[in-house]
Design a protein around this motif. Sequence first.
Motif, mmCIF file in Angstrom:
data_model
loop_
_atom_site.group_PDB
_atom_site.id
_atom_site.type_symbol
_atom_site.label_atom_id
_atom_site.label_comp_id
_atom_site.label_asym_id
_atom_site.label_seq_id
_atom_site.Cartn_x
_atom_site.Cartn_y
_atom_site.Cartn_z
ATOM 1 N N LEU A 87 0.832 -1.206 0.000
ATOM 2 C CA LEU A 87 0.000 0.000 0.000
ATOM 3 C C LEU A 87 0.864 1.253 0.000
ATOM 4 O O LEU A 87 0.621 2.196 -0.770
ATOM 5 C CB LEU A 87 -0.924 -0.007 1.224
ATOM 6 N N MET A 88 1.887 1.277 0.854
ATOM 7 C CA MET A 88 2.749 2.454 0.942
ATOM 8 C C MET A 88 3.472 2.706 -0.381
ATOM 9 O O MET A 88 3.584 3.852 -0.831
ATOM 10 C CB MET A 88 3.761 2.277 2.078
ATOM 11 N N MET A 92 3.158 6.048 -2.612
ATOM 12 C CA MET A 92 4.364 6.811 -2.955
ATOM 13 C C MET A 92 4.448 7.030 -4.458
ATOM 14 O O MET A 92 4.800 8.114 -4.934
ATOM 15 C CB MET A 92 5.614 6.089 -2.467
ATOM 16 N N GLY A 93 4.125 5.971 -5.220
ATOM 17 C CA GLY A 93 4.158 6.084 -6.669
ATOM 18 C C GLY A 93 3.169 7.119 -7.181
ATOM 19 O O GLY A 93 3.476 7.902 -8.085
ATOM 20 N N LYS A 94 1.981 7.156 -6.597
ATOM 21 C CA LYS A 94 0.973 8.125 -7.018
ATOM 22 C C LYS A 94 1.413 9.541 -6.631
ATOM 23 O O LYS A 94 1.116 10.506 -7.348
ATOM 24 C CB LYS A 94 -0.377 7.792 -6.396
ATOM 25 N N ALA A 95 2.095 9.643 -5.491
ATOM 26 C CA ALA A 95 2.544 10.960 -5.043
ATOM 27 C C ALA A 95 3.715 11.486 -5.858
ATOM 28 O O ALA A 95 3.906 12.701 -5.973
ATOM 29 C CB ALA A 95 2.926 10.900 -3.565
ATOM 30 N N GLY A 96 4.518 10.569 -6.418
ATOM 31 C CA GLY A 96 5.654 10.992 -7.223
ATOM 32 C C GLY A 96 6.984 10.966 -6.502
ATOM 33 O O GLY A 96 7.969 11.541 -6.986
ATOM 34 N N LEU A 97 7.047 10.282 -5.356
ATOM 35 C CA LEU A 97 8.309 10.155 -4.621
ATOM 36 C C LEU A 97 8.990 8.845 -5.006
ATOM 37 O O LEU A 97 8.317 7.811 -5.145
ATOM 38 C CB LEU A 97 8.051 10.183 -3.116
ATOM 39 N N GLY A 100 12.465 3.914 -4.295
ATOM 40 C CA GLY A 100 13.698 3.396 -3.710
ATOM 41 C C GLY A 100 14.018 3.967 -2.344
ATOM 42 O O GLY A 100 14.960 3.518 -1.685
ATOM 43 N N ARG A 101 13.224 4.922 -1.880
ATOM 44 C CA ARG A 101 13.449 5.491 -0.549
ATOM 45 C C ARG A 101 12.782 4.668 0.551
ATOM 46 O O ARG A 101 12.935 4.984 1.730
ATOM 47 C CB ARG A 101 12.939 6.936 -0.496
ATOM 48 N N LEU A 102 12.066 3.632 0.165
ATOM 49 C CA LEU A 102 11.414 2.757 1.144
ATOM 50 C C LEU A 102 11.747 1.314 0.805
ATOM 51 O O LEU A 102 11.631 0.896 -0.345
ATOM 52 C CB LEU A 102 9.896 2.975 1.106
ATOM 53 N N ASN A 146 1.118 16.124 -2.356
ATOM 54 C CA ASN A 146 0.839 14.742 -2.739
ATOM 55 C C ASN A 146 1.204 13.759 -1.634
ATOM 56 O O ASN A 146 0.469 12.792 -1.373
ATOM 57 C CB ASN A 146 1.604 14.381 -4.013
ATOM 58 N N MET A 147 2.332 13.973 -0.983
ATOM 59 C CA MET A 147 2.737 13.048 0.075
ATOM 60 C C MET A 147 1.849 13.198 1.307
ATOM 61 O O MET A 147 1.579 12.214 2.007
ATOM 62 C CB MET A 147 4.199 13.271 0.445
#
Length: 258
Positions: A87-88, A92-97, A100-102, A146-147
Amino acid sequence: MTEFEPHIIGFLCNWCSYAGADLAGVSRFQYPQNIRIIRVMCSGRVDSPLVLGLLAEGVDGILITGCHIGDCHYISGNLQTKRKFALMKRLMGKAGLEPGRLRLEWVSAAEGLRFAQLVKEFTDQVRVLGPSPLSGSEPDPDLLLNMRAARAAAEDSRLRALVGKEEKLVSEGNVYGEQITQEDFDDVMAGAIDAEFARQRIRLALLEEPMSVKELSERLGMEPRRVVEHVVAMRQRGWVDTQEIRESSPIYKALEVR
């Protein structure tokens, strides 16, 4: 020029990965000191809104570690971790981050060397990505919105229920005895994530200032038709209301959500 040193937070389960980290220390296995460790009783207790909130605050990377599948001290806690992680990642993908940071990994109490190598590998990975675009005094405003929307979406009761009931729904079916395939469930989850993320973006934008559908569409890059659909659903929830009519167009404002 000083090399960028990432700020990383690690969530380690008490029974396996924290013990593995302890073994790494006792054995004097060297690993970067960029990570700040938080011990939790089970990786399944790492809350999605907390992780997304930390990323929204500018943390460069987050590492979650738990017991290997089948070895969870609480039987199925790490299975919950896998579903929360999925889910996270999607939010994150939808937010644009950068995803690879998670990272999620399994580390046993006997894998001190593996823990040390994992921290080094993840630190190098985040170092290549560079500082979080949400760190510093002037974070990217669109990405920040977004985040924050992603974090708020992860708190939604429907998404939480879907994450918690995925295994039972797929293996046993719903309350009516209807069998649900993994593909069907994934479609339902994707639709729920899309809707909740979009509505949270609208809510946060309206908290900044009241806007019309046209203004929301331009601000968020959404089709006006989709904005209207979401605003209607949000009014039914008591999230938004009409503030005024301006040149024949309703101006919407966000309401306090309790």
